[in-house]
Design a protein around this motif. Structure first.
Motif, short mmCIF file in Angstrom:
data_model
loop_
_atom_site.label_atom_id
_atom_site.label_comp_id
_atom_site.label_asym_id
_atom_site.label_seq_id
_atom_site.Cartn_x
_atom_site.Cartn_y
_atom_site.Cartn_z
N ASP A 113 38.69 27.84 34.44
CA ASP A 113 39.51 28.71 33.58
C ASP A 113 40.29 29.63 34.50
N ASN A 114 41.50 29.20 34.86
CA ASN A 114 42.23 29.93 35.89
C ASN A 114 42.66 31.31 35.43
N ALA A 115 42.91 31.47 34.13
CA ALA A 115 43.29 32.80 33.63
C ALA A 115 42.13 33.78 33.85
N THR A 116 40.92 33.31 33.57
CA THR A 116 39.75 34.16 33.81
C THR A 116 39.57 34.41 35.30
N ALA A 117 39.87 33.40 36.12
CA ALA A 117 39.75 33.56 37.58
C ALA A 117 40.67 34.68 38.06
N ARG A 118 41.88 34.72 37.55
CA ARG A 118 42.81 35.78 37.97
C ARG A 118 42.32 37.16 37.51
N GLN A 119 41.84 37.23 36.27
CA GLN A 119 41.32 38.51 35.76
C GLN A 119 40.15 39.01 36.60
N LEU A 120 39.24 38.09 36.90
CA LEU A 120 38.07 38.47 37.71
C LEU A 120 38.49 38.86 39.12
N GLY A 121 39.43 38.11 39.70
CA GLY A 121 39.90 38.43 41.04
C GLY A 121 40.53 39.80 41.10
N GLU A 122 41.34 40.11 40.10
CA GLU A 122 41.97 41.44 40.07
C GLU A 122 40.93 42.54 39.94
N ARG A 123 39.89 42.28 39.13
CA ARG A 123 38.83 43.28 38.96
C ARG A 123 38.06 43.45 40.27
N ALA A 124 37.79 42.35 40.98
CA ALA A 124 37.06 42.43 42.24
C ALA A 124 37.85 43.23 43.28
N VAL A 125 39.17 43.00 43.35
CA VAL A 125 40.01 43.75 44.29
C VAL A 125 39.98 45.24 43.93
N GLU A 126 40.07 45.54 42.65
CA GLU A 126 40.07 46.92 42.20
C GLU A 126 38.78 47.64 42.60
N VAL A 127 37.63 47.00 42.35
CA VAL A 127 36.35 47.64 42.67
C VAL A 127 36.18 47.78 44.18
N ALA A 128 36.58 46.74 44.94
CA ALA A 128 36.44 46.80 46.40
C ALA A 128 37.27 47.92 46.99
N ARG A 129 38.49 48.16 46.43
CA ARG A 129 39.32 49.27 46.93
C ARG A 129 38.65 50.60 46.59
N GLU A 130 38.08 50.70 45.39
CA GLU A 130 37.41 51.94 45.01
C GLU A 130 36.22 52.23 45.93
N LEU A 131 35.52 51.16 46.34
CA LEU A 131 34.36 51.33 47.22
C LEU A 131 34.76 51.48 48.69
N ASP A 132 36.03 51.19 48.99
CA ASP A 132 36.51 51.21 50.37
C ASP A 132 35.66 50.29 51.25
N ASP A 133 35.38 49.09 50.70
CA ASP A 133 34.54 48.10 51.39
C ASP A 133 35.46 46.99 51.90
N ASP A 134 35.77 47.03 53.23
CA ASP A 134 36.73 46.09 53.79
C ASP A 134 36.29 44.64 53.65
N ARG A 135 35.05 44.36 53.94
CA ARG A 135 34.57 42.97 53.88
C ARG A 135 34.67 42.42 52.45
N LEU A 136 34.24 43.21 51.52
CA LEU A 136 34.32 42.79 50.13
C LEU A 136 35.77 42.63 49.69
N LEU A 137 36.62 43.54 50.14
CA LEU A 137 38.03 43.50 49.77
C LEU A 137 38.70 42.25 50.33
N ILE A 138 38.38 41.88 51.57
CA ILE A 138 38.96 40.67 52.17
C ILE A 138 38.61 39.44 51.33
N SER A 139 37.34 39.33 50.94
CA SER A 139 36.91 38.19 50.13
C SER A 139 37.61 38.19 48.78
N ALA A 140 37.75 39.38 48.17
CA ALA A 140 38.39 39.49 46.86
C ALA A 140 39.87 39.14 46.94
N LEU A 141 40.55 39.63 47.96
CA LEU A 141 41.96 39.34 48.13
C LEU A 141 42.21 37.85 48.34
N ALA A 142 41.39 37.23 49.19
CA ALA A 142 41.53 35.80 49.44
C ALA A 142 41.29 34.99 48.17
#
Length: 911
Positions: free
Chosen positions: A645-674
């Motif tokens: 479900d690619n629409a859900t994949a995009r929604q989840l990816g955007e949420r993961a990037v958002e949370v990783a930026r809030e946490l200032d977690d570079d490793r997590l952010l790299i995985s989320a961005l990719a």
């Protein structure tokens, strides 16, 4: 059905002859033997049905022609100058047989084989039906000698046997090797039903009995220990020695009465008087050359061990064959664990494969003896195979299930197997009480356990599939059971045939047959809610720990070992997740599993499973209690959603990037961005993914982390122009070679191969895809995507047969793992090949199937695939016309998944 004359022949003592002559000389003898047999068959219109080693099975439409052929065979065999004595025994029987895909089948074929089996080398035997048809038409100088009525092995009805006599043949022989022959001392009972299969087991046990003084057949109740033992014993009744004797202990209740039971069964002369029975027994057996079959030892294990040990010490010519659910445990004992009947592999539901299974053959045979006409064909095979698999190939359970077909359909039986302890009743009224129902058989075994063994068995029922000793200790070792005692108790349950132990690398893995597991689960439930909840929690905790331990190794050089470990525990990981989902406090447990298993699920194409587990839990109110854990689980869910479900994949990816930026977690952010970068690519929006990929790559380079840099480059490269991406693929692949990440190495080589193919560089594409396959092979990973892409390379090179083979291999792999993206790509390749071969109707149907699978992914066709697809459809339209193309294309879209895969893949075996 057709009436035929059946002929069975084989060389008497062929194994001993091989030993005397040596392989080279024996091979020449065998070739000469075959030539003589086949020459006579051809001269008299005989048809060779099967040949195995030195044995022939042939049929004739005329019994008289069969007799003429065997006379010619025996005369030629006896006149031939062999380097050693070659004596061939032959048996003829007339009756009906059914012609199936597996050859001629039927009870009369089996009877013909049994007639031949009691003959001696050089002897020709006929059944009564065969004799009646040829008696008045014998060649000059030939006659039939009535040898009387004989009981043949595992045939209920005795058979009157005749010997063919003729000038130039040996006409005098010892008594026949039949069970009822008074010259062959034995007390083996008549078997009223046919013995099915187990050729390997019979041969192995027979060899052990000949070479070892005590052989114990062990196995779970209902696996067929007694029947196997009797079959082996019947084959050893040959007139030599002092006979073969059965001692049935089922009705014996006193440990000290075993010796007396043997004494009575062997009908030994004299009476013990005031002397101990053991002393008299040993004295009587001291000079005897006998085989004693001691049946059902498990409830008298101490008495049987004591008696067997005394016989081995004092009676050097006696051999013992015991059946027991656990070994006797004495010196000199050889243990043979009787396996269930052979089963087709998982997913092997066609009638040809099913026909080679002993379990399926037994089910069909017992159904027919109950008056149910069951033919295992393309319609019934899936249900029959599923029934036999769910009953673990256990003969007793299969026989009880076949009996149920008198009162319900095959489909109804299949649907009710979860109620097997209520359903599988009503066995033979003359059988032991514990063999009349499946429950009684299992209860008998359970009652012989100690309290601690019963407790462990109940706790083991929580496992799904196999498990290791460490898992058993973690789950069972609490409360009244010390963890240090679990290994001994587990070993005892293996000895008692209630747990199966299987070699796995340097150690062992264990499992419960499904019937035993269901019974043990009932006992666990009866122990109370607290006990069941504690066991389930311990199971969940252990496999969560396994998953988290593995996660740290899934990006390094030993990832292959850990992927294999997780594969072995796959069913238990799934069960642990199910338990966690159902717990009030289970949200965190599920998210921990998701964070740990993300790479494993993606590597093994289990995205659907991960998606179904994680997405509902991520929507719970307490899912964000631990933001870092939540974000890691969201990244996993986003990765798995890309092909579902690619629409859900995009929604989840955007949420993961958002949370990783809030946490200032570079490793997590790299995985989320990719991850989000990839999601946009698969959504057909690479321009949106490109800046996200660039950011991920820049951050990974700053960290100097090869694993993260390879992951970020992998997502980023998908969004780039293929002609510009190859240097970056080189950088990414170098990262994986430094880190030892063979999995990502394989994926990158695969993607680089696609990019090279799109850019028109076919040699580079082949090099990358072959490297992808090699990297996957290093970790035992089945890469269906690489197979599909290599098919594209072979097609570009003009190797259409090779391309078809690769597409079909990828499709078979995806049939097992459910990867719709691979299915779509592989079937698209087959559709294009069908068009190039001029089969435009098939091409159009396959295009429809490919589109249906692609629609299920929610991912548009890639640039190269879209181009090939459109070219092929345009050609099909030119050949078929627009209306017919649309109609045929729609046929493919409308097929079910199984219908689609059946149509796309060629069927194995004869049509």
């Amino acid at each position: 059905m057709e009436t035929l004359a059946f002929l069975f022949t084989d060389i008497e003592g062929s194994t001993a002859l091989l030993g005397r002559l040596g392989e080279d000389v024996y091979a020449r003898v065998l070739a000469g033997h075959h030539a003589l047999i086949r020459s006579a068959l051809a001269a008299h219109d005989g048809r060779e049905v099967d040949t195995q080693g030195d044995a022939f099975f042939a049929v004739f439409s005329s019994p008289r022609a069969c007799v003429a052929a065997v006379l010619e065979m025996q005369q030629a065999l006896q006149a031939h100058g062999w380097p050693g004595e070659v004596r061939v025994r032959m048996g003829i029987h007339c009756g009906e047989a059914e012609r199936t895909a597996d050859g001629l089948v039927g009870l009369e074929v089996h009877r013909a084989a049994r007639v031949a089996a009691v003959a001696h080398g050089g002897q020709v035997l006929l059944s009564e039906s065969a004799a009646a048809l040829v008696r008045d038409w014998l060649p000059p100088g030939a006659a039939l000698a009535d040898l009387g009525t004989h009981r043949l092995k595992d045939l209920g009805r005795p058979e009157r046997i005749f010997q063919l006599r003729a000038a130039g043949l040996q006409n005098e022989f010892p008594p026949l090797r039949s069970l009822g022959n008074p010259a062959l001392p034995n007390n083996l009972p008549a078997q009223l039903s046919r013995f099915i299969g187990r050729d390997r087991e019979v041969a192995e046990v027979r060899a052990l009995v000949k070479s070892c003084r005590l052989v114990t057949l062990t196995g779970v109740g209902g696996v067929g220990k007694t029947r196997l033992g009797l079959q082996v014993a019947a084959g050893l009744v040959d007139g030599s020695g002092d006979g073969v004797w059965l001692v049935e202990l089922a009705a014996v209740t006193d440990q000290d009465a075993v010796a007396e039971a043997i004494y009575q069964a062997l009908r030994l002369a004299g009476q013990p008087g005031g002397r101990p029975v053991m002393e008299v027994l040993l004295e009587a057996l001291a000079a005897q050359d006998v085989l004693i079959v001691v049946d059902n030892c498990e409830h008298l294990i101490g008495g049987c061990a004591k008696t067997a040990e005394a016989i081995l010490r004092h009676c050097p010519r006696v051999h013992l064959l015991a059946t027991s659910r656990e070994p006797l445990g004495i010196d000199g004992e050889t243990i043979y664990r009787v396996p269930p009947l052979s089963l087709p592999g998982r997913g092997d539901f066609d009638s040809t494969t099913a026909g080679s299974s002993d379990a399926v053959a037994l089910f069909a045979d017992r159904a027919r003896t109950r008056g149910v006409a069951l033919n295992v064909d393309e319609d019934t095979a899936p249900l029959v195979v599923s029934v036999c698999q769910r009953l673990d190939g256990m003969p007793l359970a299969i026989e009880l299930a076949a009996a149920r077909l008198r009162s319900m359909s095959l489909a109804e039986l299949h649907d009710r197997l979860d109620q097997r302890f209520r359903l599988l009743t009503g066995g033979s009224r003359t059988a032991l009480e514990r063999q009349q129902t499946l429950r009684a058989t299992v209860v008998w075994s359970y009652a012989l356990l100690t309290g601690a063994e019963q407790l462990v068995l109940g706790r083991l029922s929580v496992f799904a599939g196999s498990f290791g000793l460490d898992a058993a200790e973690a789950v069972c070792g609490f409360g009244d059971l010390d963890v240090l005692d679990v290994a001994d108790l587990l070993g005892s349950l293996v000895d008692k045939s209630l747990v199966v132990a299987e070699p796995a690398g340097a150690g062992s893995r264990y499992r419960l047959l499904e019937t035993i597991r269901l019974f043990a689960a009932e006992r666990l439930a009866e122990a109370g809610d607290d006990e069941a909840a504690t066991v389930a929690a311990a199971h969940c905790a252990h496999f969560l720990a396994v998953a988290e331990a593995a996660a740290a190794h899934l990006t390094g050089p030993d990832q292959g070992k850990w992927l294999a470990r997780l594969d072995a525990d796959q069913a238990n990981l799934r069960r642990a997740a199910q338990h966690a989902v159902g717990r009030p406090d289970g949200t965190g447990l599920v998210l921990r599993l998701g964070a740990a298993l993300g790479r494993y699920w993606t590597a093994c194409s289990r995205e659907q499973e991960a998606f179904g587990l994680l997405v509902p839990v991520l929507q719970r109110p307490d899912a964000g209690a631990d933001p870092g854990l939540y974000a890691a689980a969201v990244v996993t869910a986003a990765h798995t959603a890309q092909i579902i479900d690619n629409a859900t994949a995009r929604q989840l990816g955007e949420r993961a990037v958002e949370v990783a930026r809030e946490l200032d977690d570079d490793r997590l952010l790299i995985s989320a961005l990719a991850c989000l970068c990839s999601a946009y690519f698969f959504a057909g929006q690479p321009e949106k993914g490109l800046p996200l990929g660039q950011e991920a790559v820049e951050r990974a380079r700053q960290l100097g982390d090869d694993v993260l840099l390879a992951v970020s480059l992998r997502g980023y490269l998908l969004t780039m122009d293929p002609t510009l991406s190859l240097p970056l693929y080189t950088e990414a692949i170098a990262c994986t070679e430094r880190s030892g990440d063979h999995l990502t190495n394989s994926i990158l080589h695969n993607n680089a191969g696609c990019a090279a193919l799109t850019a028109g560089d076919v040699p580079a594409a082949r090099a990358h895809l072959e490297a992808a396959a090699q990297a996957a092979q290093r970790i035992g990973w089945e890469d269906a995507v690489a197979s599909t892409n290599l098919g594209g390379v072979l097609r570009a090179e003009g190797d259409l047969d090779g391309a078809r083979s690769m597409f079909e291999a990828a499709l078979r792999s995806s049939r097992r793992n459910g990867d719709n993206r691979v299915r779509a790509d592989a079937i698209l390749g087959l559709a294009c090949l069908a068009g190039e071969a001029g089969d435009w109707h098939r091409a159009a149907v396959l295009h429809g199937i490919a589109q249906a699978f692609q629609d299920r992914t929610g991912i548009p066709w890639g640039e190269s695939d879209a181009r090939h697809r459109q070219d092929s459809l345009d050609q099909a339209r030119a050949q078929l016309g627009d209306e017919q193309l649309q109609r045929t294309h729609a046929e493919g879209i409308a097929l079910s998944i199984e219908q689609a895969l059946d149509l796309a893949l060629p069927r194995a075996g004869p049509a």
